[in-house]
Design a protein around this motif. Structure first.
Motif, PDB file in Angstrom:
ATOM      1  N   UNK A  76     -47.319 -83.592  12.144  1.00  0.00           N
ATOM      2  CA  UNK A  76     -45.944 -83.304  12.581  1.00  0.00           C
ATOM      3  C   UNK A  76     -45.242 -82.495  11.495  1.00  0.00           C
ATOM      4  N   UNK A  77     -44.787 -81.315  11.856  1.00  0.00           N
ATOM      5  CA  UNK A  77     -44.143 -80.418  10.910  1.00  0.00           C
ATOM      6  C   UNK A  77     -42.624 -80.527  10.952  1.00  0.00           C
ATOM      7  N   UNK A  78     -42.081 -80.843  12.137  1.00  0.00           N
ATOM      8  CA  UNK A  78     -40.631 -80.853  12.310  1.00  0.00           C
ATOM      9  C   UNK A  78     -40.281 -81.725  13.511  1.00  0.00           C
ATOM     10  N   UNK A  79     -39.132 -82.388  13.437  1.00  0.00           N
ATOM     11  CA  UNK A  79     -38.595 -83.138  14.560  1.00  0.00           C
ATOM     12  C   UNK A  79     -37.280 -82.489  14.981  1.00  0.00           C
TER      13      UNK A  79
ATOM     14  N   UNK B  70     -27.032 -87.359  19.232  1.00  0.00           N
ATOM     15  CA  UNK B  70     -26.629 -88.499  20.050  1.00  0.00           C
ATOM     16  C   UNK B  70     -27.621 -88.767  21.187  1.00  0.00           C
ATOM     17  N   UNK B  71     -28.839 -88.248  21.069  1.00  0.00           N
ATOM     18  CA  UNK B  71     -29.836 -88.401  22.123  1.00  0.00           C
ATOM     19  C   UNK B  71     -30.986 -89.260  21.655  1.00  0.00           C
ATOM     20  N   UNK B  72     -31.563 -90.020  22.582  1.00  0.00           N
ATOM     21  CA  UNK B  72     -32.745 -90.816  22.285  1.00  0.00           C
ATOM     22  C   UNK B  72     -34.014 -89.974  22.352  1.00  0.00           C
ATOM     23  N   UNK B  73     -33.883 -88.737  22.823  1.00  0.00           N
ATOM     24  CA  UNK B  73     -35.044 -87.870  23.026  1.00  0.00           C
ATOM     25  C   UNK B  73     -35.225 -86.962  21.818  1.00  0.00           C
ATOM     26  N   UNK B  74     -36.469 -86.824  21.371  1.00  0.00           N
ATOM     27  CA  UNK B  74     -36.765 -85.905  20.283  1.00  0.00           C
ATOM     28  C   UNK B  74     -38.063 -85.155  20.575  1.00  0.00           C
ATOM     29  N   UNK B  75     -38.221 -84.036  19.896  1.00  0.00           N
ATOM     30  CA  UNK B  75     -39.373 -83.152  20.102  1.00  0.00           C
ATOM     31  C   UNK B  75     -40.092 -82.980  18.776  1.00  0.00           C
ATOM     32  N   UNK B  76     -41.362 -83.349  18.757  1.00  0.00           N
ATOM     33  CA  UNK B  76     -42.173 -83.207  17.550  1.00  0.00           C
ATOM     34  C   UNK B  76     -42.915 -81.872  17.604  1.00  0.00           C
ATOM     35  N   UNK B  77     -42.694 -81.048  16.586  1.00  0.00           N
ATOM     36  CA  UNK B  77     -43.402 -79.777  16.464  1.00  0.00           C
ATOM     37  C   UNK B  77     -44.619 -80.015  15.576  1.00  0.00           C
TER      38      UNK B  77
END
Length: 212
Positions: free
Chosen positions: A193-196, A201-208
């Motif tokens: 994982x390089x970046x999140x 204010x969101x429960x959603x995240x994206x792992x790059x």
């Protein structure tokens, strides 16, 4: 039961009826057109002309947004492993005509395929896609997200095939692999994982993930 009607294809099992709807895609396109950021688009660093593979098409909302950003010169392919879901969504993407020209054009550009992601990627060549995107079912469902309840009942929940797909995607994607998840998700454990990317204010995240 798979029902083919004038308004589209829908699939019914005890406890769930799945019908196509673009969900939040219309609002997200409106926000993008107004200059507001979309966390998924930011994480994927999408550009006009990109070739995108969505390994978990589902109802197609994320693929529609991606297709809008990459434009007519780009390509968005969406894989769906569960046949009834694929039939409902493929029909909807080709026929749904509510929501305006921009939404309709983006839907028509999505190319759905009935395929399991890890097997599909096993035959893909390096640099076939600029960005590969994976959206596993959240380990802890979002209670307010009742719109995807039928999808959760009908969909494929096995994580190991998708983890295998993510690792293979690192060998195929030219620029980025992005995994969507809820905060605290363990799906990407052991992955580079390089970046999140995620809303404050969101429960959603994206792992790059870092390309090899």
């Amino acid at each position: 039961v798979l029902v083919v009607a004038h308004e589209g294809v829908r699939y019914s099992v005890p406890g769930a009826v799945l019908a196509f709807h673009p969900g939040m895609a219309k609002l997200r396109l409106h926000n993008l057109q107004g200059g507001r950021a979309d966390p998924m688009v930011t994480a994927m660093a999408l550009q006009p002309g990109d070739r995108v593979l969505d390994c978990t098409l589902g109802l197609g909302t994320d693929a529609i947004v991606a297709a809008s950003v990459v434009g007519p010169e780009g390509v968005v392919e969406g894989l769906e492993a569960v046949l009834p879901i694929f039939l409902v969504v493929a029909d909807g993407l080709s026929r749904y005509a509510k929501g305006g020209e921009a939404l309709t054009a983006a839907m028509r550009r999505v190319r759905p395929q009935w395929a399991e992601a890890s097997a599909f990627l096993g035959h893909a060549r390096p640099a076939d896609y600029d960005v590969i995107y994976i959206d596993p079912f959240f380990e802890r469902p979002v209670a307010a997200s009742c719109a995807i309840t039928p999808l959760r009942i009908l969909g494929a929940h096995e994580t190991e095939p998708l983890r295998a797909a993510a690792l293979r995607a690192l060998e195929v994607a030219r620029r980025r692999v992005v995994v969507k998840g809820s905060r605290g998700s363990t799906f990407c454990q052991g992955m580079p994982v390089e970046q999140i990317v995620g809303g404050r204010h969101s429960n959603v995240e994206y792992a790059v993930l870092r390309i090899r």
